[in-house]
Design a protein around this motif. Structure first.
Motif, PDB file in Angstrom:
ATOM      1  N   PHE A  71      41.099 -10.350 -48.119  1.00  0.00           N
ATOM      2  CA  PHE A  71      42.625 -10.199 -48.834  1.00  0.00           C
ATOM      3  C   PHE A  71      42.537  -8.956 -49.121  1.00  0.00           C
ATOM      4  CE2 PHE A  71      44.249 -12.171 -52.934  1.00  0.00           C
ATOM      5  CZ  PHE A  71      44.629 -13.481 -52.005  1.00  0.00           C
ATOM      6  N   ALA A  72      42.027  -8.895 -50.237  1.00  0.00           N
ATOM      7  CA  ALA A  72      42.601  -7.378 -51.101  1.00  0.00           C
ATOM      8  C   ALA A  72      42.761  -6.125 -49.912  1.00  0.00           C
ATOM      9  CB  ALA A  72      41.348  -6.698 -51.450  1.00  0.00           C
ATOM     10  N   ALA A  73      42.516  -6.026 -49.032  1.00  0.00           N
ATOM     11  CA  ALA A  73      43.433  -4.729 -48.231  1.00  0.00           C
ATOM     12  C   ALA A  73      44.802  -5.152 -47.394  1.00  0.00           C
ATOM     13  CB  ALA A  73      42.224  -4.772 -47.043  1.00  0.00           C
ATOM     14  N   ASN A 121      39.113  -3.447 -40.800  1.00  0.00           N
ATOM     15  CA  ASN A 121      40.332  -3.934 -39.555  1.00  0.00           C
ATOM     16  C   ASN A 121      40.390  -4.926 -39.012  1.00  0.00           C
ATOM     17  OD1 ASN A 121      39.475  -0.470 -38.893  1.00  0.00           O
ATOM     18  ND2 ASN A 121      37.170  -1.876 -37.800  1.00  0.00           N
ATOM     19  N   ARG A 122      40.437  -6.122 -40.118  1.00  0.00           N
ATOM     20  CA  ARG A 122      41.597  -6.747 -39.231  1.00  0.00           C
ATOM     21  C   ARG A 122      42.195  -7.098 -40.459  1.00  0.00           C
ATOM     22  NH1 ARG A 122      36.074  -9.680 -39.621  1.00  0.00           N
ATOM     23  NH2 ARG A 122      36.810 -10.542 -41.692  1.00  0.00           N
ATOM     24  N   ALA A 123      42.379  -6.197 -41.850  1.00  0.00           N
ATOM     25  CA  ALA A 123      43.840  -6.635 -42.496  1.00  0.00           C
ATOM     26  C   ALA A 123      44.652  -5.220 -41.809  1.00  0.00           C
ATOM     27  CB  ALA A 123      43.342  -5.850 -44.016  1.00  0.00           C
ATOM     28  N   LYS A 124      44.195  -4.227 -41.266  1.00  0.00           N
ATOM     29  CA  LYS A 124      44.904  -2.930 -40.750  1.00  0.00           C
ATOM     30  C   LYS A 124      45.182  -3.956 -39.848  1.00  0.00           C
ATOM     31  CE  LYS A 124      43.640   1.277 -38.115  1.00  0.00           C
ATOM     32  NZ  LYS A 124      42.322   2.491 -38.025  1.00  0.00           N
ATOM     33  N   ALA A 125      44.597  -4.265 -38.902  1.00  0.00           N
ATOM     34  CA  ALA A 125      45.600  -4.921 -36.972  1.00  0.00           C
ATOM     35  C   ALA A 125      46.986  -5.580 -37.551  1.00  0.00           C
ATOM     36  CB  ALA A 125      44.213  -5.796 -36.434  1.00  0.00           C
ATOM     37  N   TRP A 126      46.595  -6.661 -38.621  1.00  0.00           N
ATOM     38  CA  TRP A 126      47.387  -7.571 -39.229  1.00  0.00           C
ATOM     39  C   TRP A 126      48.873  -6.659 -39.772  1.00  0.00           C
ATOM     40  CZ3 TRP A 126      48.764  -7.577 -44.261  1.00  0.00           C
ATOM     41  CH2 TRP A 126      49.947  -8.502 -44.659  1.00  0.00           C
ATOM     42  N   ALA A 127      48.961  -5.310 -40.468  1.00  0.00           N
ATOM     43  CA  ALA A 127      49.600  -5.086 -40.934  1.00  0.00           C
ATOM     44  C   ALA A 127      49.825  -4.195 -39.650  1.00  0.00           C
ATOM     45  CB  ALA A 127      48.784  -3.634 -42.328  1.00  0.00           C
ATOM     46  N   GLN A 128      50.042  -3.105 -38.674  1.00  0.00           N
ATOM     47  CA  GLN A 128      50.070  -2.963 -37.849  1.00  0.00           C
ATOM     48  C   GLN A 128      51.276  -4.129 -37.236  1.00  0.00           C
ATOM     49  OE1 GLN A 128      46.495  -1.210 -36.227  1.00  0.00           O
ATOM     50  NE2 GLN A 128      47.526   0.880 -36.786  1.00  0.00           N
ATOM     51  N   GLU A 129      50.032  -5.037 -36.656  1.00  0.00           N
ATOM     52  CA  GLU A 129      51.670  -6.115 -36.438  1.00  0.00           C
ATOM     53  C   GLU A 129      52.764  -6.682 -37.193  1.00  0.00           C
ATOM     54  OE1 GLU A 129      50.664  -7.743 -33.387  1.00  0.00           O
ATOM     55  OE2 GLU A 129      52.260  -8.988 -33.905  1.00  0.00           O
ATOM     56  N   GLU A 130      52.239  -7.165 -38.266  1.00  0.00           N
ATOM     57  CA  GLU A 130      53.470  -7.436 -39.078  1.00  0.00           C
ATOM     58  C   GLU A 130      54.553  -6.217 -40.324  1.00  0.00           C
ATOM     59  OE1 GLU A 130      52.858 -10.981 -40.628  1.00  0.00           O
ATOM     60  OE2 GLU A 130      54.263 -10.848 -41.657  1.00  0.00           O
ATOM     61  N   PHE A 131      54.269  -5.260 -40.000  1.00  0.00           N
ATOM     62  CA  PHE A 131      54.712  -4.025 -40.339  1.00  0.00           C
ATOM     63  C   PHE A 131      54.925  -3.139 -39.885  1.00  0.00           C
ATOM     64  CE2 PHE A 131      52.039  -5.898 -44.102  1.00  0.00           C
ATOM     65  CZ  PHE A 131      53.439  -7.390 -44.613  1.00  0.00           C
ATOM     66  N   GLY A 132      54.167  -2.719 -39.215  1.00  0.00           N
ATOM     67  CA  GLY A 132      53.844  -1.494 -38.071  1.00  0.00           C
ATOM     68  C   GLY A 132      53.872  -0.572 -38.600  1.00  0.00           C
ATOM     69  N   ILE A 133      51.890  -0.438 -40.091  1.00  0.00           N
ATOM     70  CA  ILE A 133      52.077   0.129 -40.932  1.00  0.00           C
ATOM     71  C   ILE A 133      50.579   0.275 -40.601  1.00  0.00           C
ATOM     72  CG2 ILE A 133      53.604   0.237 -42.201  1.00  0.00           C
ATOM     73  CD1 ILE A 133      51.517  -0.749 -44.042  1.00  0.00           C
TER      74      ILE A 133
END
Ligand SMILES: [Zn+2]
Length: 350
Positions: free
Chosen positions: A81-83, A119-131
């Motif tokens: 959540f925090a990530a 890494n779940r948060a990272k994958a989400w941000a990659q998908e959502e924002f491309g970062i």
């Protein structure tokens, strides 16, 4: 600022951040929520009380607050959540890549589910924002009664286990006054053996000697803060000669009393000396700042043009610990909108 377009450019441009702590970037609202959920007793129960509590009296006082806030994380879901919140804020500022420092919560959760949550948060941000982001796993040197050898061995072992899965360095953070850098050598040896770079905090709460010690024992490609290098000319010469990069967070240093005011801060002297450096936010909500704000402060003081800002950000990308191909892709990504002729001022807010 002489040129308002520089400010607009900083606000809009794609950025890279090298020194920010995930748990130090967690919003006060979220800390309160996690404390309630996980039955952690904090001295502050409301946002105004949190703001008052965050009025730091000293570096060590700040570390005590940071540690108590970090203890509010009890489950992998809290980390995720925090990530996610952290990455949404990075995306808002167009920070396309972050090397974020993560302090393992070793008392309440094993490391593996914490890394999986990140890494779940990272994958989400990659998908959502491309970062994207990767992790510096730090050894927190906050506990006066700990055994530094056992402690550093534990954290370094975890960091090495995470290599190839997001972990790109071992860090050393917390109270510089509690233990000497050399006390953590067993952990450093584990990292060196595995080829994992070490990025220690030094030259912040303690002076030049802490940086000499960090260089001797960690052989660091970068040092967190390092702003007190200006106390020793030989140290400055060594940093320049070895091109050791300093991760500078100006407002953090003012809030924690390292310098009395921004006018007294050493970053201009460091920049003039040819020592590589980047600008960072450290623990942004604690210091009521953002990476964007920090860059604007420095650009104003150093009279940067858009070209200077562009060159600085490319050097920051060069200082990442990404493998060569990924680094080249990052540089290409942040270079695209740097075609200054295409920079449309009328579409920006200032
Ligand atoms: Zn830091």
């Amino acid at each position: 600022m002489k040129n308002r377009s520089v400010k607009a450019f900083i606000q809009s441009m794609p950025k890279v951040e090298l020194h920010v702590h995930l748990k130090g970037a967690t919003r006060p609202e979220t800390i309160l929520k996690l404390a309630k959920k996980n039955n952690v007793e904090l001295p502050a129960k409301t946002l105004p009380e949190m703001a008052k509590w965050f009025e730091f009296k000293s570096f060590n006082h700040f570390i005590d607050i940071y540690s108590l806030n970090a203890s509010c994380f009890a489950e992998p879901e809290d980390v995720e959540f925090a990530a996610r919140e952290f990455l949404a804020e990075q995306a808002r500022q167009n920070i396309v890549y972050t090397e974020v420092t993560y302090t393992i919560n070793q008392r309440k959760m094993p490391f593996k589910p914490q890394l999986e949550a990140l890494n779940r948060a990272k994958a989400w941000a990659q998908e959502e924002f491309g970062i994207s982001m990767n992790y510096v796993i730090d050894i927190p040197r906050n506990f006066e009664n700990m055994d530094p050898s056992a402690f550093s061995t534990l954290f370094a072992t975890h960091a090495v286990q995470g290599m190839g899965n997001g972990v790109i360095a071992l860090g050393l953070a917390g109270k510089e006054s509690t233990h000497a850098v050399a006390d953590f050598s067993d952990g450093f040896d584990i990292a060196k053996e595995a080829g994992l770079p070490i990025i220690p905090h030094a030259g912040e709460a303690m002076g030049a000697q802490s940086m000499f010690d960090a260089i001797e024992h960690c052989d660091p490609p970068r040092i967190g803060h390092g702003v007190r290098c200006v106390e020793d000319k030989n140290l400055m010469a060594l940093l320049k000669e070895r091109q050791i990069h300093l991760e500078i967070s100006p407002t953090s240093n003012i809030c924690l009393g390292i310098f009395d005011s921004m006018a007294d801060h050493s970053f201009a002297e460091i920049a003039a000396a040819g020592i590589p450096y980047s600008i960072n936010s450290d623990d942004p909500p604690y210091f009521n700042t953002t990476l964007t704000d920090e860059l604007i402060i420095v650009a104003e003081r150093l009279n940067w043009t858009i070209e200077d800002v562009q060159a600085h950000m490319l050097k920051t990308a060069e200082a990442t610990l990404l493998p060569d191909a990924e680094k080249a892709a990052l540089i290409s990504k942040i270079s695209q909108p740097f075609k200054i002729d295409d920079f449309r001022l009328d579409s920006m807010t200032t």
